[in-house]
Design a protein around this motif. Sequence first.
Motif, PDB file in Angstrom:
ATOM      1  N   ASP A  48       0.861  -1.179   0.000  1.00  0.00           N
ATOM      2  CA  ASP A  48       0.000   0.000   0.000  1.00  0.00           C
ATOM      3  C   ASP A  48       0.902   1.235   0.000  1.00  0.00           C
ATOM      4  O   ASP A  48       1.563   1.540   1.010  1.00  0.00           O
ATOM      5  CB  ASP A  48      -0.883  -0.017   1.248  1.00  0.00           C
ATOM      6  CG  ASP A  48      -1.792   1.203   1.360  1.00  0.00           C
ATOM      7  OD1 ASP A  48      -1.521   2.223   0.688  1.00  0.00           O
ATOM      8  OD2 ASP A  48      -2.751   1.148   2.129  1.00  0.00           O
ATOM      9  N   PRO A  49       1.006   1.976  -1.108  1.00  0.00           N
ATOM     10  CA  PRO A  49       1.962   3.095  -1.181  1.00  0.00           C
ATOM     11  C   PRO A  49       1.667   4.216  -0.192  1.00  0.00           C
ATOM     12  O   PRO A  49       2.585   4.886   0.275  1.00  0.00           O
ATOM     13  CB  PRO A  49       1.845   3.572  -2.630  1.00  0.00           C
ATOM     14  CG  PRO A  49       0.532   3.057  -3.118  1.00  0.00           C
ATOM     15  CD  PRO A  49       0.262   1.794  -2.368  1.00  0.00           C
ATOM     16  N   ILE A  50       0.390   4.433   0.140  1.00  0.00           N
ATOM     17  CA  ILE A  50       0.052   5.488   1.094  1.00  0.00           C
ATOM     18  C   ILE A  50       0.491   5.094   2.497  1.00  0.00           C
ATOM     19  O   ILE A  50       1.117   5.874   3.235  1.00  0.00           O
ATOM     20  CB  ILE A  50      -1.462   5.791   1.050  1.00  0.00           C
ATOM     21  CG1 ILE A  50      -1.831   6.346  -0.326  1.00  0.00           C
ATOM     22  CG2 ILE A  50      -1.854   6.747   2.171  1.00  0.00           C
ATOM     23  CD1 ILE A  50      -3.320   6.562  -0.537  1.00  0.00           C
TER      24      ILE A  50
ATOM     25  N   ARG B  36       4.281   5.283   2.701  1.00  0.00           N
ATOM     26  CA  ARG B  36       4.773   6.647   2.862  1.00  0.00           C
ATOM     27  C   ARG B  36       4.655   7.087   4.324  1.00  0.00           C
ATOM     28  O   ARG B  36       5.591   7.698   4.878  1.00  0.00           O
ATOM     29  CB  ARG B  36       3.994   7.610   1.950  1.00  0.00           C
ATOM     30  CG  ARG B  36       4.476   9.052   2.006  1.00  0.00           C
ATOM     31  CD  ARG B  36       3.664   9.923   1.079  1.00  0.00           C
ATOM     32  NE  ARG B  36       3.879   9.571  -0.311  1.00  0.00           N
ATOM     33  CZ  ARG B  36       4.841  10.086  -1.072  1.00  0.00           C
ATOM     34  NH1 ARG B  36       5.672  10.986  -0.560  1.00  0.00           N
ATOM     35  NH2 ARG B  36       4.959   9.721  -2.342  1.00  0.00           N
TER      36      ARG B  36
ATOM     37  N   TYR C 247      11.891   7.860  -2.109  1.00  0.00           N
ATOM     38  CA  TYR C 247      10.768   8.360  -2.907  1.00  0.00           C
ATOM     39  C   TYR C 247      10.609   7.577  -4.215  1.00  0.00           C
ATOM     40  O   TYR C 247       9.489   7.408  -4.708  1.00  0.00           O
ATOM     41  CB  TYR C 247      10.948   9.854  -3.185  1.00  0.00           C
ATOM     42  CG  TYR C 247      10.791  10.698  -1.941  1.00  0.00           C
ATOM     43  CD1 TYR C 247       9.529  10.934  -1.397  1.00  0.00           C
ATOM     44  CD2 TYR C 247      11.898  11.244  -1.294  1.00  0.00           C
ATOM     45  CE1 TYR C 247       9.378  11.706  -0.249  1.00  0.00           C
ATOM     46  CE2 TYR C 247      11.759  12.011  -0.145  1.00  0.00           C
ATOM     47  CZ  TYR C 247      10.487  12.229   0.379  1.00  0.00           C
ATOM     48  OH  TYR C 247      10.349  12.985   1.531  1.00  0.00           O
TER      49      TYR C 247
ATOM     50  N   LEU D 110       8.644   4.531  -3.399  1.00  0.00           N
ATOM     51  CA  LEU D 110       7.226   4.873  -3.256  1.00  0.00           C
ATOM     52  C   LEU D 110       6.568   5.045  -4.629  1.00  0.00           C
ATOM     53  O   LEU D 110       5.429   4.613  -4.848  1.00  0.00           O
ATOM     54  CB  LEU D 110       7.080   6.162  -2.442  1.00  0.00           C
ATOM     55  CG  LEU D 110       7.437   6.048  -0.956  1.00  0.00           C
ATOM     56  CD1 LEU D 110       7.435   7.434  -0.306  1.00  0.00           C
ATOM     57  CD2 LEU D 110       6.483   5.117  -0.231  1.00  0.00           C
ATOM     58  N   ARG D 111       7.300   5.659  -5.558  1.00  0.00           N
ATOM     59  CA  ARG D 111       6.771   5.811  -6.914  1.00  0.00           C
ATOM     60  C   ARG D 111       6.535   4.442  -7.555  1.00  0.00           C
ATOM     61  O   ARG D 111       5.516   4.224  -8.221  1.00  0.00           O
ATOM     62  CB  ARG D 111       7.741   6.644  -7.751  1.00  0.00           C
ATOM     63  CG  ARG D 111       7.304   6.842  -9.194  1.00  0.00           C
ATOM     64  CD  ARG D 111       8.160   7.880  -9.891  1.00  0.00           C
ATOM     65  NE  ARG D 111       9.581   7.538  -9.868  1.00  0.00           N
ATOM     66  CZ  ARG D 111      10.547   8.384 -10.257  1.00  0.00           C
ATOM     67  NH1 ARG D 111      10.232   9.597 -10.679  1.00  0.00           N
ATOM     68  NH2 ARG D 111      11.813   7.999 -10.207  1.00  0.00           N
TER      69      ARG D 111
ATOM     70  N   GLU E 161       3.405   2.909  -6.347  1.00  0.00           N
ATOM     71  CA  GLU E 161       2.209   3.548  -6.892  1.00  0.00           C
ATOM     72  C   GLU E 161       1.801   2.960  -8.242  1.00  0.00           C
ATOM     73  O   GLU E 161       0.642   3.072  -8.652  1.00  0.00           O
ATOM     74  CB  GLU E 161       2.433   5.062  -6.991  1.00  0.00           C
ATOM     75  CG  GLU E 161       2.445   5.726  -5.616  1.00  0.00           C
ATOM     76  CD  GLU E 161       2.795   7.199  -5.669  1.00  0.00           C
ATOM     77  OE1 GLU E 161       3.144   7.699  -6.772  1.00  0.00           O
ATOM     78  OE2 GLU E 161       2.749   7.859  -4.609  1.00  0.00           O
ATOM     79  N   TYR E 162       2.753   2.326  -8.940  1.00  0.00           N
ATOM     80  CA  TYR E 162       2.398   1.601 -10.156  1.00  0.00           C
ATOM     81  C   TYR E 162       1.681   0.286  -9.833  1.00  0.00           C
ATOM     82  O   TYR E 162       1.043  -0.299 -10.696  1.00  0.00           O
ATOM     83  CB  TYR E 162       3.648   1.302 -10.986  1.00  0.00           C
ATOM     84  CG  TYR E 162       4.127   2.476 -11.797  1.00  0.00           C
ATOM     85  CD1 TYR E 162       3.513   2.823 -13.001  1.00  0.00           C
ATOM     86  CD2 TYR E 162       5.197   3.247 -11.363  1.00  0.00           C
ATOM     87  CE1 TYR E 162       3.960   3.899 -13.746  1.00  0.00           C
ATOM     88  CE2 TYR E 162       5.648   4.332 -12.102  1.00  0.00           C
ATOM     89  CZ  TYR E 162       5.027   4.658 -13.294  1.00  0.00           C
ATOM     90  OH  TYR E 162       5.463   5.730 -14.034  1.00  0.00           O
ATOM     91  N   GLY E 163       1.805  -0.172  -8.581  1.00  0.00           N
ATOM     92  CA  GLY E 163       1.116  -1.377  -8.137  1.00  0.00           C
ATOM     93  C   GLY E 163       2.042  -2.571  -8.009  1.00  0.00           C
ATOM     94  O   GLY E 163       2.592  -3.047  -9.010  1.00  0.00           O
TER      95      GLY E 163
END
Length: 508
Positions: free
Chosen positions: A432-434, A437, A459, A462-463, A466-468
């Motif tokens: 879960d990227p959120i 973070r 970071y 984290l990016r 966000e791609y999954g």
Amino acid sequence: MSTQHLSEQEIIRREKLKALQDAGIDPYPAALYPVSHYSADIKEKFSEETKDQFADVTVAGRIMSINDKGKVFFIKIQDSKGIIQLYVKRDDICPGEDKSFFEKVVKHGLDLGDIIGAKGYVFITKTGEISIHVQNLTLLTKALKPLPVVKRDEEGHVFDEVTDPEFKYRQRYADLIINPKVKETFLQRTTIMNTIREFLNAKGALEVETPVLQSIPGGAAARPFITHHNALDVPFYLRIANELYLKRLIVGGFDWVYEFSRNFRNEGMDRTHNPEFTILEWYTAYKDYFWMMEVTEQLFETVALALHGTTDVQVGDKIISFKAPFKRISILDAIKENTGIDISEKDEAGLREVCAQLKISVPDNIGKGKLIDEIFGATSEFKYIQPTFITDYPVEMSPLTKKHRSKPGLVERFELMINGKELANAYSELNDPIDQRERFEEQAKLMERGDDEAMFIDYDFLRALEYGMPPTSGIGIGIDRLCMLFTNQPSIQDVLFFPQMRPEKSNQ
């Protein structure tokens, strides 16, 4: 060359070297020397029935003993597989009138530690020893430094080993020559690593490589080594873990990747820690930590059988069973089991009170997760001798781990304890990227408090999340500690060829 710092033996060897060179004999010839047989193979396979197969052999090795009988020398050489005796007769290696080679090389030029080659045929001496009757002898390398003296039995087995750590670890090359058991340990280490590779490859895992130089030291809570990249004029760090790069590959579409990672942590040194060490990490998509426990059991069982032929392994004065399944207990239950104290509902202040009650000294700049880790380490870790999965850690201890599916405040993580030490650390990975973070930001706050092992915010990772990233399970296994365990060695320095040591004062 000045001889002021040389011992008497070293001076004598240099005089012999010059005498050989003056006689036109090259003590370091560059020509190919085609070895056809090895000591152990000859001893295992030679017999009256097979002697024709050994009528023409070529061997090479280091001189470990010389027995001068005048016109006959009995020389024992050590090759990569063991020791064998050479029967060197003057008139056989110098059949003509000129006996100068025998006199200059064999009688007056050879020392213990020299490397020689010999051609001849195999026979059995009157004392029943399988030996090589030498018909041609070649000096391949003149040794200028004498080997430490050790006692050996008739078979060449050492029974009075050199045990001085300063010698063993600093001069590993010499240690390997005179202590055969040391070589066996490292052969076993190779067997362990090959077995792991075969195990993972058979299951479809892909071996990969990730950067050693990293702009952010991520994937673990540890103090890094810092270096500088001159061309880019930026600081770089030697990796403390390869976790975040392997997870990037899971994002990229690989289902199962692994790496034997050379890692570096700028921390203390003791018998289970070295600043440079090897970790095996693997990450598998669509799996969780329950699956990982089962595969880890299979792996350890496979290694035990490959190395020892049994799942019962001698470690010190204990027998450790690697027969699956292994015991499982949560970290909070383990602490309660060993102290009688339930810390599951305690905040940081309450945990500090428990530390004071248990007389555990802790620094002021660590948070709740580190406090729980300190309590477990001081009261419980050393008690788990047989393989035990310590599971379900508090979220504060595990910033890269998925929250537990049914236990609030905990994460899906285990550490494998064997013989009172951690051998593996595994998660259901946080994807879960959120949430990730937020966990990184909590680590940043700990860093501001002075915790120099807290994680940096990566970071780019984290990016990538966000791609999954699919549901994934990952594990890290300390290869050096694993080798200590399976080879029954008490110190990590005994399973590293060249452990870190304080720089030696120059004696040049």
